[in-house]
Design an enzyme around this catalytic site. Structure first.
Site, PDB file in Angstrom:
ATOM      1  N   HIS A  91      58.412  80.087  77.221  1.00  0.00           N
ATOM      2  CA  HIS A  91      57.772  78.809  77.518  1.00  0.00           C
ATOM      3  C   HIS A  91      56.575  79.039  78.434  1.00  0.00           C
ATOM      4  O   HIS A  91      56.667  79.778  79.404  1.00  0.00           O
ATOM      5  CB  HIS A  91      58.761  77.870  78.210  1.00  0.00           C
ATOM      6  CG  HIS A  91      58.235  76.477  78.386  1.00  0.00           C
ATOM      7  ND1 HIS A  91      58.435  75.479  77.453  1.00  0.00           N
ATOM      8  CD2 HIS A  91      57.495  75.919  79.371  1.00  0.00           C
ATOM      9  CE1 HIS A  91      57.849  74.375  77.858  1.00  0.00           C
ATOM     10  NE2 HIS A  91      57.266  74.609  79.016  1.00  0.00           N
ATOM     11  N   ASP A 170      63.529  64.076  79.423  1.00  0.00           N
ATOM     12  CA  ASP A 170      62.252  64.725  79.735  1.00  0.00           C
ATOM     13  C   ASP A 170      61.120  64.077  78.959  1.00  0.00           C
ATOM     14  O   ASP A 170      60.031  63.869  79.489  1.00  0.00           O
ATOM     15  CB  ASP A 170      62.311  66.218  79.428  1.00  0.00           C
ATOM     16  CG  ASP A 170      60.960  66.861  79.680  1.00  0.00           C
ATOM     17  OD1 ASP A 170      60.491  66.785  80.830  1.00  0.00           O
ATOM     18  OD2 ASP A 170      60.339  67.365  78.728  1.00  0.00           O
ATOM     19  N   ARG A 177      55.076  60.502  83.693  1.00  0.00           N
ATOM     20  CA  ARG A 177      54.402  61.345  84.698  1.00  0.00           C
ATOM     21  C   ARG A 177      52.940  61.558  84.332  1.00  0.00           C
ATOM     22  O   ARG A 177      52.072  61.598  85.205  1.00  0.00           O
ATOM     23  CB  ARG A 177      55.115  62.692  84.805  1.00  0.00           C
ATOM     24  CG  ARG A 177      56.447  62.598  85.524  1.00  0.00           C
ATOM     25  CD  ARG A 177      57.260  63.865  85.335  1.00  0.00           C
ATOM     26  NE  ARG A 177      56.556  65.037  85.796  1.00  0.00           N
ATOM     27  CZ  ARG A 177      56.671  66.264  85.252  1.00  0.00           C
ATOM     28  NH1 ARG A 177      57.495  66.469  84.258  1.00  0.00           N
ATOM     29  NH2 ARG A 177      55.995  67.275  85.737  1.00  0.00           N
ATOM     30  N   SER A 192      61.752  69.707  84.129  1.00  0.00           N
ATOM     31  CA  SER A 192      61.243  69.377  82.792  1.00  0.00           C
ATOM     32  C   SER A 192      61.336  70.603  81.875  1.00  0.00           C
ATOM     33  O   SER A 192      61.893  70.550  80.774  1.00  0.00           O
ATOM     34  CB  SER A 192      59.791  68.902  82.924  1.00  0.00           C
ATOM     35  OG  SER A 192      59.116  68.956  81.708  1.00  0.00           O
ATOM     36  N   LYS A 196      64.662  71.515  78.867  1.00  0.00           N
ATOM     37  CA  LYS A 196      64.417  71.760  77.439  1.00  0.00           C
ATOM     38  C   LYS A 196      64.909  73.149  77.041  1.00  0.00           C
ATOM     39  O   LYS A 196      65.484  73.342  75.976  1.00  0.00           O
ATOM     40  CB  LYS A 196      62.913  71.662  77.141  1.00  0.00           C
ATOM     41  CG  LYS A 196      62.417  70.233  77.162  1.00  0.00           C
ATOM     42  CD  LYS A 196      60.913  70.152  76.966  1.00  0.00           C
ATOM     43  CE  LYS A 196      60.145  70.584  78.168  1.00  0.00           C
ATOM     44  NZ  LYS A 196      58.859  69.982  78.406  1.00  0.00           N
TER      45      LYS A 196
HETATM   46  N1  URA Z   1      55.368  71.803  80.822  1.00  0.00           N
HETATM   47  C1  URA Z   1      56.510  71.094  80.693  1.00  0.00           C
HETATM   48  O1  URA Z   1      57.255  71.246  79.715  1.00  0.00           O
HETATM   49  N2  URA Z   1      56.806  70.197  81.656  1.00  0.00           N
HETATM   50  C2  URA Z   1      56.041  69.991  82.745  1.00  0.00           C
HETATM   51  O2  URA Z   1      56.385  69.194  83.570  1.00  0.00           O
HETATM   52  C3  URA Z   1      54.841  70.751  82.859  1.00  0.00           C
HETATM   53  C4  URA Z   1      54.529  71.658  81.887  1.00  0.00           C
END
Ligand code: URA
Length: 449
Positions: A91, A170, A177, A192, A196
């Site tokens: 990620h 999220d 956000r 966040s 995931k």
């Molecule tokens: N990427 C994400 O998945 N969440 C965030 O809050 C910032 C970057």
């Protein structure tokens, strides 16, 4: 003032005040907030106020870990165990020109480590992996679970959009956000990202935490703190997690856009492409191979380099595109990434490019049509920027330093103004910045600068 002992009736306005006053929430309070927000029983205005209170007051490590689990448990949790082998996920916290996922997933899969990757769309100035993949004609980026599993089992790699029910908390909170100035908060980003990743079910996780003008984290200390928080969350949940802190003080590689970035991925996978992108991709791929049990880190670097050179990772990418229904024959055709209108950007003066504001470069690409201003905007897949000169390069006044392209001629002027304003040109060259600043594991943080 104690508002909410376990068993007390909770009220969102009291929980907002508690966080505003800098107190830590219990797990039961966090569960109340998240579950009721997802159900629609807490309105956006109260959730926005709470997010802003978190933004200013922060969270303890325990609160962040609890929040992450509650968000992960807000929807489906994928069980990848039917796919044999150590599944490694990756990620990135978001950047400009960051197309490494396709390169490293192809290398890693070609080395026998399965990659079941769920990715997102672009957000603000940052590009989205799924949007880039979708620039390849006919490719399916909404694979159902059975198809997704079958492709990973057969080909070794699949990249699909996130299932609608993966960490829905999220999804809702991120959208809020994004429009309430509460994105760049360490506990909110950590929860966040990790909610995931935990819900997506892989055994190990590689995090690419970006730092610099194009990243949510502007300083190395903040990026390290975010990385350490996420690595600790992964570790506590039984997932081996490694984070690299990488540079986002200039766009990565030479291409920004969607088809343009895929064209650059193809270049790298066929043995060409820019040095920064190759180096960062090898470093990330080697860390994924290490997490996938392919041996000592140094051996994984050699393995990643050898696999890239052999062309096997390009074959793997083509195999994946075909398995997802895409037309892989276009990938090597120049027309694939050529837009109807093209404009050369000329250096406004002689000197060295000492800084590129990566966020502003991303916004220039957005203006050309490569991203969305609103959720419903259609993308111009061929819109984008080819950067011929980057930070550290010498430029002559009037020399072509980039090409802008778009399917809509009227976007070129704004794209040009934004791109030129993103660059700083000075008489002396800048100090060279490293591409990788630090590596964070459960054993500690290794800083390279
Ligand atoms: N990427 C994400 O998945 N969440 C965030 O809050 C910032 C970057």
């Amino acid at each position: 003032m104690v508002f909410t002992k376990t068993g007390d009736t909770m009220h969102m306005n009291e929980l907002i005040i508690k966080k505003r006053n800098g107190l830590a929430h219990t797990k039961a309070e966090l569960k109340y907030i998240i579950d009721n927000y997802v159900k629609g029983d807490i309105p956006d205005y109260q959730m926005s106020a709470w997010l802003m209170a978190v933004y200013f007051q922060g969270m303890t490590d325990m609160e962040t870990a609890d929040l992450t689990m509650i968000m992960a448990e807000s929807g489906e949790q994928i069980d990848l165990s039917p796919i044999p082998g150590i599944k490694v996920d990756k990620h990135s916290t978001g950047g400009v020109g960051d197309k490494t996922t396709f390169i490293i997933a192809s290398i890693v899969a070609a080395c026998g480590v399965p990659v079941a990757k769920m990715s997102g769309r672009g957000l603000g100035h940052t590009g989205g992996t799924i949007d880039k993949l979708e620039s390849i004609p006919h490719v399916n980026v909404a694979l159902d679970k059975e198809n997704f599993f079958n492709i990973v089992k057969k080909v070794g790699v699949a990249v699909t959009g996130q299932s609608g029910n993966l960490a829905p908390a999220d999804k809702l909170m991120y959208a809020l956000r994004d429009v309430t100035g509460t994105v760049d908060s360490i506990p909110l980003i950590a929860s966040s990202v990790m909610s995931k990743k935990l819900a997506a079910g892989s055994d190990a996780i590689l995090l690419d935490v970006k730092v610099g003008s194009g990243a949510f984290m502007k300083t190395l200390d903040d990026a390290v703190q975010l990385a350490e928080t996420m690595v600790a969350i992964g570790h506590h949940n039984g997932r081996q997690t490694v984070a690299l802190i990488t540079d986002m003080d200039r766009p990565l590689g030479q291409a920004i856009g969607n088809a343009t970035e895929i064209a650059e991925v193809v270049e790298v996978l066929r043995g060409n492409g820019p040095e920064d992108l190759i180096h960062e991709s090898i470093t990330l791929a080697a860390n994924m191979l290490y997490l996938g049990g392919k041996g000592a880190y140094e051996d994984c670097v050699t393995l990643a380099e050898g696999t890239l050179k052999s062309g096997r990772s390009f074959e793997k990418f083509v195999e994946m595109v075909k398995a997802q229904g895409g037309d892989a024959t276009v990938l090597t055709e120049p027309a694939f990434a050529e837009a109807a209108y093209k404009k050369a950007v000329l250096a406004p003066k002689t000197g060295y490019i000492t800084h590129m504001d990566a966020e502003a470069c991303g916004r220039a690409a957005l203006a050309l049509g490569a991203g969305r201003y609103t959720k419903t905007d259609a993308l111009d897949y061929k819109a984008g920027i080819w950067m011929l000169k980057k930070t550290g390069d010498a430029v002559e006044a009037g020399e072509t330093i980039a090409y802008l392209q778009s399917g809509n001629e009227s976007t070129l002027a704004e794209g040009e103004t934004r791109y030129v304003n993103a660059l700083t040109i000075e008489a002396t060259p800048p100090v060279k910045r490293p591409l990788v600043f630090a590596r964070v594991t459960a054993d500690g943080t290794e800083r390279y600068v």
